[in-house]
Enzyme design. Sequence first.
Site, PDB file in Angstrom:
ATOM      1  N   ASP A  79       0.820  -1.210   0.000  1.00 44.86           N
ATOM      2  CA  ASP A  79       0.000   0.000   0.000  1.00 44.86           C
ATOM      3  C   ASP A  79       0.852   1.258   0.000  1.00 44.86           C
ATOM      4  O   ASP A  79       2.042   1.230   0.331  1.00 44.86           O
ATOM      5  CB  ASP A  79      -0.953   0.009   1.202  1.00 44.86           C
ATOM      6  CG  ASP A  79      -0.226   0.124   2.535  1.00 44.86           C
ATOM      7  OD1 ASP A  79       0.807  -0.565   2.709  1.00 44.86           O
ATOM      8  OD2 ASP A  79      -0.679   0.887   3.411  1.00 44.86           O
ATOM      9  N   GLU A 172       0.106  -1.283   5.599  1.00 40.92           N
ATOM     10  CA  GLU A 172       1.149  -0.883   6.527  1.00 40.92           C
ATOM     11  C   GLU A 172       1.066   0.592   6.856  1.00 40.92           C
ATOM     12  O   GLU A 172       1.301   1.006   8.002  1.00 40.92           O
ATOM     13  CB  GLU A 172       2.518  -1.211   5.926  1.00 40.92           C
ATOM     14  CG  GLU A 172       3.703  -1.041   6.888  1.00 40.92           C
ATOM     15  CD  GLU A 172       4.327   0.355   6.878  1.00 40.92           C
ATOM     16  OE1 GLU A 172       5.236   0.589   7.684  1.00 40.92           O
ATOM     17  OE2 GLU A 172       3.894   1.224   6.075  1.00 40.92           O
TER      18      GLU A 172
END
Length: 403
Positions: A79, A172
Amino acid sequence: MKVSERFLKYVSYPTMSDENSATIPSTEKQKVLGVALVNELISLGISDARMDEYGYVYGKLPSNSEKKLPAIGLIAHMDTSPAAADSPIAASVVGYKGEPVLLNGEKGIYLTREEYPSLDNYVGKHLIVTDGTTLLGADDKAGIAEIMTAIEKIIESGAEHGDICIGFTPDEEIGRGADKFDISAFGADYAYTIDGGALGELEYENFNAASARVTVNGVSIHPGSAKNKMMNAITIAMEYNSMLPPMDVPEMTEGYEGFHHLCDIAGDIEKTVMTYIVRDHSREVFERRKAYMLKAAEEINAKYGSDLVSVEMRDSYYNMREIIEEHKYTVERAEKAMRACGVEPRIIPIRGGTDGARLSFEGLPCPNICTGGENFHSRFEYICVEAMEKITDIIVTLVTDVK
């Protein structure tokens, strides 16, 4: 495939995570990249490559040695941060000669050393940049590209190695990357996140981190008759923020200094919501920072004689140093790999966190190794091609040096 070519391919996938989502992963578009990574791992010969229902990608390159070697994990996240737009990313490679880099002629956007002195370290190198309207996504698609390229090199060379465990995680950037990480299935004895930082950086201590949502419920009434009746949630929210230490903000701190960071504010007279992140390397000071925010809400409620302000707080991760200190061989191995590749390691504290912080506390010691990038979470993010190539070599050395 060159590491820079892989990276440019990966950044074409928008993968921003969403803190307001209750799903896992928080955005379905992360799974699109996950599927592509699984297919690529399989094409490299990682036959057990897979993505689980939560968007975590796993795979293992089995040991080719008769020796009993540790199983070493390599982890990066898919991400990108919600701090800047993630699409459409228009990345390009430029040769940096020390002059301002034109990112966007139409909008007149430049990347300059006056604003970003770190550029002085890259004169004569090749930089991958954006068009100045989105982030680049080097945090952490650079880590993915470096791991993938290292795996390809190891397979092609036939170098001796133990089990190499591969993991790519979602979410994350919003502190949830380790929420559903299956340490047992991953199979590593210890691991390294490849996540951020200039060439040579090696980290095993990070912020203690929490997120906070401050809600102010006000009372609206016609401004012509508002005296002693209106409770303006917007101005009360501003009052609350002014009670926090004014110098303890990201733009005024460095090194081991912590902060309260107002990330977002939205609302009206009736209701205003602020979101914060709270950071400090010291666990004791971290707890004091959280308590200060709760106390500020109590004082405002007492002042106005009503429960106008409420604070919801959630811890995200803690400083992994206390765990890694018991497993310093992980750091020593990384230092050795860097020096073997002609890079002098620089051990510094992370002014942020990684999946490795959570995973270390859950039983998988996991220091962090650099990716070669700068200005993460920014429209002025960039990464050095030569640094990515060197870090790929460091990863190969890290998992194949069996002496």
